[in-house]
Design an enzyme around this catalytic site. Structure first.
Site, PDB file in Angstrom:
ATOM      1  CD  GLU A 208      47.032 -21.385   7.478  1.00 26.20           C
ATOM      2  OE1 GLU A 208      47.082 -21.801   6.207  1.00 26.20           O
ATOM      3  OE2 GLU A 208      45.867 -20.814   6.920  1.00 26.20           O
ATOM      4  CE  LYS A 341      39.974 -23.738   5.475  1.00 29.75           C
ATOM      5  NZ  LYS A 341      39.522 -23.120   4.694  1.00 29.75           N
TER       6      LYS A 341
HETATM    7  P1  PGA Z   1      40.995 -20.772   7.852  1.00 35.10           P
HETATM    8  O1  PGA Z   1      41.488 -20.505   5.936  1.00 35.10           O
HETATM    9  O2  PGA Z   1      41.516 -21.961   8.572  1.00 35.10           O
HETATM   10  O3  PGA Z   1      40.987 -19.468   8.472  1.00 35.10           O
HETATM   11  O4  PGA Z   1      39.318 -20.135   7.030  1.00 35.10           O
HETATM   12  C1  PGA Z   1      42.723 -21.420   5.722  1.00 35.10           C
HETATM   13  C2  PGA Z   1      41.695 -21.443   4.172  1.00 35.10           C
HETATM   14  O5  PGA Z   1      40.841 -20.413   4.244  1.00 35.10           O
HETATM   15  O6  PGA Z   1      41.884 -21.921   3.516  1.00 35.10           O
HETATM   16 ZN    ZN Z   2      40.662 -20.991   1.565  1.00 34.39          ZN
END
Ligand code: PGA
Ligand code: ZN
Length: 433
Positions: A208, A341
Site C-alpha cells: 500500500e 469496502k
Molecule cells: P486488503 O487489505 O485490501 O488486502 O484486504 C486492506 C485491509 O485489510 O484493510
Molecule cells: Zn483491514
C-alpha cells in the site's frame, strides 16, 4: 428524455500488484461514456462477496478475469440495455440477475462493481454534478474525510516480518484536508529517518505504498511511528494519533489463539485485548481494526465492552461491508465502527446502504480502498458524498493511492465542504458519549 444505457464493455486490466482486475465502460444513448474499476484485496475476509477469477493456470497464475468480463458483455448488458443510467435501479437489476444476494457468485462482485461504478459516474455526468454530489444520500451530508494513512506495513502486505498489517496515522490537529495531508507526508518521510537511525533496513515499499521494513516486533513499529510523529515536530496524541489494522484473522491459529511470533507469544482473545489495552495506554492509539478474528463474536463483545468507550474499534473482515453482519454486530454490541469496502459487497447502492446503516446504528465509518487498487478515484467521491468522516487509502506514495488523495485535494479546492478533524469514539448504539 433521460439517456439510456446502450452499450457496456468489460476489460481485463491490471491492479497495483500486477494482478488482473475488471474495468467496465458504459455508453449512453446521448454518447456519454464512463468507466469503473474493481479493486482487489490480499488479506480478504472469509465473508466477502465473490471475486470471480478464471482459475486457468496458464494465465496470470489462475487470476485472470476473462469470465467476469464475459459476464459484463453477455449477461449484464442484455439486462441493462435500454435502462436509464440510474445506479439504484441498475444495481437492483444486477442483484436480481445474479441471484445470490450478498455472495455475488452468479456474476462475480468484480464484474458487478465495475459496472455499478461506471453507471454511477455516467449518471453524474448526465446530471452535470460532481460525482460526490450524485452519491450524497441526504442533502448537506457531504464532507471531506479525515485520512487514515499507512506509514508502515506488516502481515500479508509486507512479507510477514511482523504480524500486524497496518500502522497508520490520523492527523487531527489541522484545519483543512490539504494541511492534514501535508503534515502526514512529513511524518511518512520522518518514519524513514527513524527506521534508519534505529538500524531497521528499509528496502522498498509495501503493497500500500508505506514502508515495509524488517522489524523485530509489533511494538517496535509502534515506537517508530510515535517517534516519527514527534521528530517531525508534531505532538503525538494531539496533532496525530495512531490507527492499527491488526488483521488478526490472518495469524489466528486453528485452536483459536493469536500467534505473535515476533513478540514470542501465543495469546488468547482476552490476552490479546489486554495487550492492545496496554499498548493503547503507552502509545497514542485512537483506532484499532480487526483486533480479533472475523468470526470470534464473543471475543469482539469482550473487546468492545473493555475498550469501546476509549477507542474506535473497526470491523473489516468482521463485517465485510455486509448489512447482515453489521446488524449482528449491533445486536451483540461488537465493534463500534465499520470499514466500508465497495468490492466486499459488490455494488455502489449496497455500499451506500451499509454507510447509512452504520450512521443509524451509531457506528463510525471508514471508507476504504483495497491493497490491490487502480487509478480509479471513485472512492474519494464516495467518501465525500456519504459524509463517512474517515477514509483509508494506504500510504501517500504510489499513484493508485494518490489518484484518491489528489481527487480529495481537488474537491476541497473547488467546493466549500465541511471538514472535521475531530476524532470521536463512535456513539455506538445510541449510548451517550
Ligand atoms: P486488503 O487489505 O485490501 O488486502 O484486504 C486492506 C485491509 O485489510 O484493510
Ligand atoms: Zn483491514
Amino acid at each position: 428524455m433521460a439517456p439510456l444505457i446502450e452499450a457496456l464493455r468489460g476489460y481485463e486490466i491490471l491492479d497495483s500488484r500486477g494482478n488482473p482486475t475488471v474495468a467496465a465502460r458504459v455508453t449512453l444513448s446521448s454518447g456519454v461514456q464512463a468507466i469503473g474499476h474493481a479493486p482487489s484485496g490480499a488479506s480478504t475476509g472469509k465473508h466477502e462477496a465473490l471475486e470471480l477469477r478464471d482459475k486457468d493456470p496458464r494465465r496470470y497464475g489462475g487470476k485472470g478475469v476473462l469470465g467476469a468480463v464475459r459476464n459484463i458483455e453477455e449477461a449484464i448488458l442484455p439486462a441493462l440495455r435500454g435502462m436509464p443510467a440510474e445506479v439504484g435501479a441498475v444495481d437492483a437489476r444486477m442483484i436480481e440477475l445474479d441471484g445470490t444476494f450478498v455472495r455475488k457468485s452468479g456474476l462475480g462482485a468484480n464484474a458487478m462493481l465495475a459496472v455499478s461504478c461506471a453507471v454511477a459516474r455516467a449518471a453524474a455526468i448526465v446530471s452535470g454534478e460532481p460525482l460526490w454530489r450524485s452519491l450524497e444520500m441526504a442533502k448537506g451530508r457531504a464532507a471531506l474525510p479525515l485520512p487514515m494513512v499507512n506509514i508502515l506495513s506488516g502481515g500479508l502486505h509486507a512479507g510477514r516480518h511482523i504480524e500486524f498489517q497496518d500502522f497508520l496515522v490520523m492527523g487531527h490537529g489541522f484545519g483543512t484536508y490539504a494541511e492534514t495531508l501535508h503534515a502526514t507526508v512529513q511524518v511518512h518521510r520522518q518514519a524513514r529517518v527513524v527506521l534508519e537511525k534505529r538500524g531497521y533496513p528499509v528496502s522498498g515499499v509495501a503493497d500500500e505504498g508505506g514502508w515495509g521494513p524488517s522489524l523485530p516486533s509489533n511494538e517496535a513499529a509502534l515506537q517508530v511511528v510515535t517517534e516519527a510523529i514527534e521528530d517531525a515536530g508534531y505532538r503525538s496524541g494531539e496533532d496525530f494519533s495512531i490507527a492499527l489494522d491488526v488483521a488478526a484473522s490472518h495469524f489466528h491459529t486453528a485452536d483459536g489463539r493469536y500467534a505473535l511470533k515476533s513478540e514470542e507469544r501465543v495469546l488468547s482473545a482476552s490476552e490479546m485485548i489486554s495487550l492492545l489495552e496496554r499498548w493503547a495506554g503507552a502509545y497514542p492509539i485512537f483506532s484499532i481494526e480487526d483486533a480479533l478474528e472475523e468470526d470470534d463474536w464473543e471475543g469482539w463483545r469482550e473487546l468492545t465492552a473493555r475498550l469501546g468507550s476509549k477507542l474506535q474499534l473497526v470491523g473489516d473482515d468482521l463485517f465485510t461491508t455486509n448489512p447482515r453482519r453489521v446488524q449482528r454486530g449491533a445486536d451483540l454490541r461488537a465493534a463500534n465502527a465499520v470499514l466500508v469496502k465497495m468490492n466486499q459487497i459488490g455494488t455502489v447502492t449496497e455500499t451506500l446502504e451499509v454507510l447509512e446503516m452504520a450512521r443509524t446504528l451509531g457506528y463510525g465509518a471508514v471508507v476504504s480502498a483495497r491493497s490491490g487498487e487502480t487509478e480509479d478515484s471513485f472512492l474519494a467521491d464516495l467518501a465525500v458524498g456519504s459524509g463517512a468522516g474517515q477514509i483509508k487509502i494506504g500510504s501517500i506514495t504510489r499513484s493508485e493511492r494518490l489518484a484518491k488523495y489528489n481527487r480529495l485535494l481537488e474537491i476541497e479546492k473547488d467546493e466549500r465542504l465541511p471538514y472535521s478533524n475531530k476524532l470521536m469514539v463512535p456513539r455506538q448504539f445510541g449510548a451517550p458519549q
